[in-house]
Scaffold this motif. Structure first.
Motif, PDB file in Angstrom:
ATOM      1  N   TYR A  65      -6.115   0.892   7.647  1.00  0.00           N
ATOM      2  CA  TYR A  65      -5.025   0.555   6.733  1.00  0.00           C
ATOM      3  C   TYR A  65      -4.796  -0.951   6.760  1.00  0.00           C
ATOM      4  O   TYR A  65      -4.515  -1.538   7.811  1.00  0.00           O
ATOM      5  N   CYS A  66      -4.931  -1.586   5.588  1.00  0.00           N
ATOM      6  CA  CYS A  66      -4.723  -3.032   5.458  1.00  0.00           C
ATOM      7  C   CYS A  66      -3.603  -3.282   4.452  1.00  0.00           C
ATOM      8  O   CYS A  66      -3.549  -2.632   3.405  1.00  0.00           O
ATOM      9  N   ARG A  67      -2.731  -4.238   4.761  1.00  0.00           N
ATOM     10  CA  ARG A  67      -1.589  -4.510   3.887  1.00  0.00           C
ATOM     11  C   ARG A  67      -1.230  -5.984   3.862  1.00  0.00           C
ATOM     12  O   ARG A  67      -1.340  -6.680   4.881  1.00  0.00           O
ATOM     13  N   SER A  69       2.009  -8.506   1.747  1.00  0.00           N
ATOM     14  CA  SER A  69       3.321  -8.320   1.131  1.00  0.00           C
ATOM     15  C   SER A  69       3.363  -8.565  -0.375  1.00  0.00           C
ATOM     16  O   SER A  69       4.185  -7.986  -1.072  1.00  0.00           O
ATOM     17  N   LEU A  77      -5.666 -10.446   1.971  1.00  0.00           N
ATOM     18  CA  LEU A  77      -6.010  -9.029   2.086  1.00  0.00           C
ATOM     19  C   LEU A  77      -7.520  -8.858   2.261  1.00  0.00           C
ATOM     20  O   LEU A  77      -7.977  -8.065   3.087  1.00  0.00           O
ATOM     21  N   ARG A 100      -6.001  -0.065   1.118  1.00  0.00           N
ATOM     22  CA  ARG A 100      -5.466  -1.399   0.865  1.00  0.00           C
ATOM     23  C   ARG A 100      -4.147  -1.255   0.123  1.00  0.00           C
ATOM     24  O   ARG A 100      -4.073  -0.514  -0.854  1.00  0.00           O
ATOM     25  N   GLU A 101      -3.127  -1.969   0.580  1.00  0.00           N
ATOM     26  CA  GLU A 101      -1.826  -1.831  -0.059  1.00  0.00           C
ATOM     27  C   GLU A 101      -1.108  -3.167  -0.129  1.00  0.00           C
ATOM     28  O   GLU A 101      -1.229  -4.000   0.775  1.00  0.00           O
ATOM     29  N   ARG A 110       6.445   2.778   0.663  1.00  0.00           N
ATOM     30  CA  ARG A 110       5.154   2.400   0.067  1.00  0.00           C
ATOM     31  C   ARG A 110       4.300   3.650  -0.168  1.00  0.00           C
ATOM     32  O   ARG A 110       4.198   4.506   0.708  1.00  0.00           O
ATOM     33  N   GLN A 112       0.994   4.243  -0.458  1.00  0.00           N
ATOM     34  CA  GLN A 112      -0.160   4.473   0.410  1.00  0.00           C
ATOM     35  C   GLN A 112       0.283   4.746   1.850  1.00  0.00           C
ATOM     36  O   GLN A 112      -0.325   5.560   2.559  1.00  0.00           O
ATOM     37  N   PHE A 113       1.325   4.078   2.284  1.00  0.00           N
ATOM     38  CA  PHE A 113       1.850   4.292   3.635  1.00  0.00           C
ATOM     39  C   PHE A 113       2.339   5.725   3.805  1.00  0.00           C
ATOM     40  O   PHE A 113       2.039   6.388   4.798  1.00  0.00           O
ATOM     41  N   ARG A 135       1.434  -4.386  10.224  1.00  0.00           N
ATOM     42  CA  ARG A 135       0.741  -3.996   8.995  1.00  0.00           C
ATOM     43  C   ARG A 135       1.212  -2.607   8.562  1.00  0.00           C
ATOM     44  O   ARG A 135       1.258  -2.312   7.369  1.00  0.00           O
TER      45      ARG A 135
END
Length: 204
Positions: A65-67, A69, A77, A100-101, A110, A112-113, A135
């Motif tokens: 999981y990549c985020r 802001s 990102l 990716r979010e 969020r 995706q979260f 993250r």
């Protein structure tokens, strides 16, 4: 690694009584393991099999999981994803899915979260990899880790501070200040109106 539970702990986790678990054992509906001393025990895998019948433990996925802001941080990102690719390669982790979010660390709604946490609670994920604790969320990481552990999912933190931009911390802190400032402003208006109503009532 799966946790080990005695029959009482196992029964509580699957929402059944110990007598029901013993009956399942007699009927051959569940696999019972025993320690060298002969004590009965169960694991997280057993819990998932009861709560999600037909679920195959071997199908559980590894997700990165990549985020960031804001949309203005898309280069950051991309760098985060690249760094995580190198990290996972070094750890020998075969990744099944990359998430990716774009969204603030204070925002726990969020899309995706939430999908990630739902998958954890369904027992679908074996491992979630993040560059840094924030993250996933700016605050409350320990609780998220507890939820993941409860469902047999390990959260692996690369702990790469460089992938946690300091300006995001400033943005999140400003968001907190703004939220409480708005609440205080609303409280002052409410207090003023209340005093006015009480005064008017007293005059009558």
């Amino acid at each position: 690694m799966d946790n080990m539970y005695r029959i009482g702990e196992f029964a509580k986790r699957v929402g059944r009584s110990t007598s029901t678990v013993r009956r399942w054992e007699r009927e051959g509906r569940i696999t019972v393991r025993r320690t060298a001393s002969g004590q009965r025990y169960f694991t997280d895998s057993d819990v998932r099999r009861v709560l999600h019948p037909g679920f195959d433990d071997s199908s559980r996925r590894v997700v990165v999981y990549c985020r960031v802001s804001s949309r203005g941080q898309m280069d950051a990102l991309a760098s985060q994803v690249q760094a995580m690719e190198e990290f996972c390669r070094g750890r020998g982790l075969a990744v099944d899915e990359w998430v990716r979010e774009v969204g603030g660390g204070m925002d726990l709604k969020r899309k995706q979260f939430l999908a990630l946490m739902d998958a954890i609670e369904r027992g679908e994920l074996a491992t979630v990899v993040v560059a840094h604790q924030d993250r996933l969320a700016r605050f409350g990481f320990e609780y998220l880790e507890h939820v993941a552990d409860k469902h047999g999912c390990e959260i692996v933190v690369a702990n790469q501070e460089s992938l946690s931009p300091p300006e995001e911390m400033v943005q999140d802190l400003l968001a907190i200040v703004h939220t409480f400032s708005s609440r205080l402003s609303g409280l002052r208006r409410y207090t003023k109106a209340l005093k006015h109503d009480l005064t008017s009532g007293g005059a009558r």
